[in-house]
Design a protein around this motif. Structure first.
Motif, PDB file in Angstrom:
ATOM      1  N   MET A   1       0.657  -1.148  -0.024  1.00 38.64           N
ATOM      2  CA  MET A   1      -0.102   0.074   0.128  1.00 38.64           C
ATOM      3  C   MET A   1       0.829   1.281   0.037  1.00 38.64           C
ATOM      4  SD  MET A   1      -2.997   1.219   2.617  1.00 38.64           S
ATOM      5  CE  MET A   1      -4.195  -0.447   2.264  1.00 38.64           C
ATOM      6  N   ASN A   2       0.796   1.923  -1.063  1.00 43.93           N
ATOM      7  CA  ASN A   2       1.502   3.147  -1.160  1.00 43.93           C
ATOM      8  C   ASN A   2       1.020   4.522  -0.634  1.00 43.93           C
ATOM      9  OD1 ASN A   2       3.845   4.995  -2.005  1.00 43.93           O
ATOM     10  ND2 ASN A   2       3.128   4.923  -4.205  1.00 43.93           N
ATOM     11  N   ILE A   3       1.321   4.900   0.555  1.00 40.59           N
ATOM     12  CA  ILE A   3       0.594   5.940   1.318  1.00 40.59           C
ATOM     13  C   ILE A   3       1.596   7.184   1.109  1.00 40.59           C
ATOM     14  CG2 ILE A   3      -0.351   6.889   3.448  1.00 40.59           C
ATOM     15  CD1 ILE A   3      -1.001   3.958   3.957  1.00 40.59           C
ATOM     16  N   PRO A   4       1.342   8.341   0.713  1.00 35.30           N
ATOM     17  CA  PRO A   4       2.348   9.618   0.581  1.00 35.30           C
ATOM     18  C   PRO A   4       2.298  10.129   1.851  1.00 35.30           C
ATOM     19  CG  PRO A   4      -0.126  10.090  -0.289  1.00 35.30           C
ATOM     20  CD  PRO A   4      -0.148   8.722   0.219  1.00 35.30           C
ATOM     21  N   ASN A  10       1.632   5.516   9.588  1.00 39.93           N
ATOM     22  CA  ASN A  10       1.804   5.139  11.001  1.00 39.93           C
ATOM     23  C   ASN A  10       0.360   4.920  11.592  1.00 39.93           C
ATOM     24  OD1 ASN A  10       4.487   5.324  10.714  1.00 39.93           O
ATOM     25  ND2 ASN A  10       4.705   7.249  11.742  1.00 39.93           N
ATOM     26  N   ALA A  11      -0.478   5.768  11.235  1.00 38.89           N
ATOM     27  CA  ALA A  11      -1.988   5.417  11.857  1.00 38.89           C
ATOM     28  C   ALA A  11      -2.661   4.410  11.485  1.00 38.89           C
ATOM     29  CB  ALA A  11      -2.620   6.755  11.503  1.00 38.89           C
ATOM     30  N   ARG A  28      -9.444   3.228   5.527  1.00 39.39           N
ATOM     31  CA  ARG A  28     -10.612   3.953   5.716  1.00 39.39           C
ATOM     32  C   ARG A  28     -11.143   4.643   7.089  1.00 39.39           C
ATOM     33  NH1 ARG A  28     -12.443  -0.765   2.563  1.00 39.39           N
ATOM     34  NH2 ARG A  28     -13.224  -1.570   4.517  1.00 39.39           N
ATOM     35  N   LEU A  29     -10.644   3.913   7.957  1.00 38.29           N
ATOM     36  CA  LEU A  29     -10.919   4.454   9.302  1.00 38.29           C
ATOM     37  C   LEU A  29      -9.962   5.939   9.628  1.00 38.29           C
ATOM     38  CD1 LEU A  29     -11.006   1.151  11.351  1.00 38.29           C
ATOM     39  CD2 LEU A  29     -12.793   2.745  10.918  1.00 38.29           C
ATOM     40  N   VAL A  30      -8.984   5.672   8.942  1.00 36.53           N
ATOM     41  CA  VAL A  30      -7.995   7.013   9.274  1.00 36.53           C
ATOM     42  C   VAL A  30      -8.490   7.963   8.501  1.00 36.53           C
ATOM     43  CG1 VAL A  30      -5.731   7.934   9.072  1.00 36.53           C
ATOM     44  CG2 VAL A  30      -5.834   5.605   9.862  1.00 36.53           C
ATOM     45  N   LEU A  31      -8.847   7.778   7.350  1.00 35.24           N
ATOM     46  CA  LEU A  31      -9.372   9.020   6.466  1.00 35.24           C
ATOM     47  C   LEU A  31     -10.681   9.438   6.831  1.00 35.24           C
ATOM     48  CD1 LEU A  31      -8.614   7.415   2.915  1.00 35.24           C
ATOM     49  CD2 LEU A  31      -7.163   9.173   4.284  1.00 35.24           C
TER      50      LEU A  31
END
Length: 209
Positions: A1-4, A10-11, A28-31
């Motif tokens: 999963m590529n997260i910028p 971390n979350a 989805r929870l973090v967003l």
């Protein structure tokens, strides 16, 4: 999963440590939290922080509590003659949801499992025995509401052996709960019927031989 964002990554990593939460659900929870007002997120984080640092365990039954004594033990309307032995808070919640039981509880904090190195001394069994043998005890029936597994049966057998020779009635849930299952996943109606039609321990043994 590529997260910028490293902060989001971390979350997501921390959320995905929760049971049943994969990386996509965690994202989805973090967003979702990012979209909420700061005040609401602060309430959320404060609740988690207080849960971890302020939760206590009842001095009588070992159930979780906000104070020294849990709400069930403090309730004078409960039946002192009935004591239901359960593995954890999950079973207390499951049984309470049936609204069919009005006695007290004793939470063991687990089950005897020699394979996992869990013996009686690691559970709240000795405090249970002390509670039952206390001069002011008014318990007349001990309901063994443990999951019908090998570990559950081993724990029931051990406790009943320690109580041999007394006049305490010992009962178990009827076999409406399938062997190998766990109480927290049993539907409320089946669990309610199993409590209502509980069996004397001697009859339970004859059914499992």
């Amino acid at each position: 999963m590529n997260i910028p964002s490293k902060l989001i990554e971390n979350a997501v990593q921390e959320f995905s440590r929760l049971p049943g939460i994969g990386k996509k659900t965690a994202l989805r929870l973090v967003l979702h939290l990012l979209k909420q007002p700061t005040e609401e997120v602060n309430f959320f984080t404060e609740a988690i922080h207080r849960l971890r640092h302020e939760i206590r365990f009842c001095v009588h039954c070992h159930n979780v509590s906000d104070g020294e004594v849990c709400g069930i033990c403090a309730d004078p309307r409960r039946d002192d003659s009935l004591l239901c032995v359960v593995e954890s808070l999950r079973e207390v919640i499951a049984i309470e949801s049936t609204q069919q039981y009005r006695g007290r509880y004793h939470v063991l904090g687990g089950l005897i499992s020699p394979m996992d190195g869990i013996g009686p001394e690691k559970l709240h069994i000795f405090s249970l025995l002390e509670r039952l043998k206390a001069p002011d005890s008014s318990v007349k029936e001990l309901i063994m509401a443990l999951s019908p597994t090998m570990e559950g049966d081993t724990t029931i057998f051990y406790i009943t052996r320690q109580l041999e020779g007394g006049d305490l009635r010992i009962s178990t849930l009827s076999r409406g709960v399938a062997f190998g299952g766990e109480l927290e996943y049993v539907d409320e109606l089946t669990l309610a019927r199993s409590i209502a039609s509980r069996l004397p321990f001697e009859q339970y043994l004859s059914k499992t031989d």
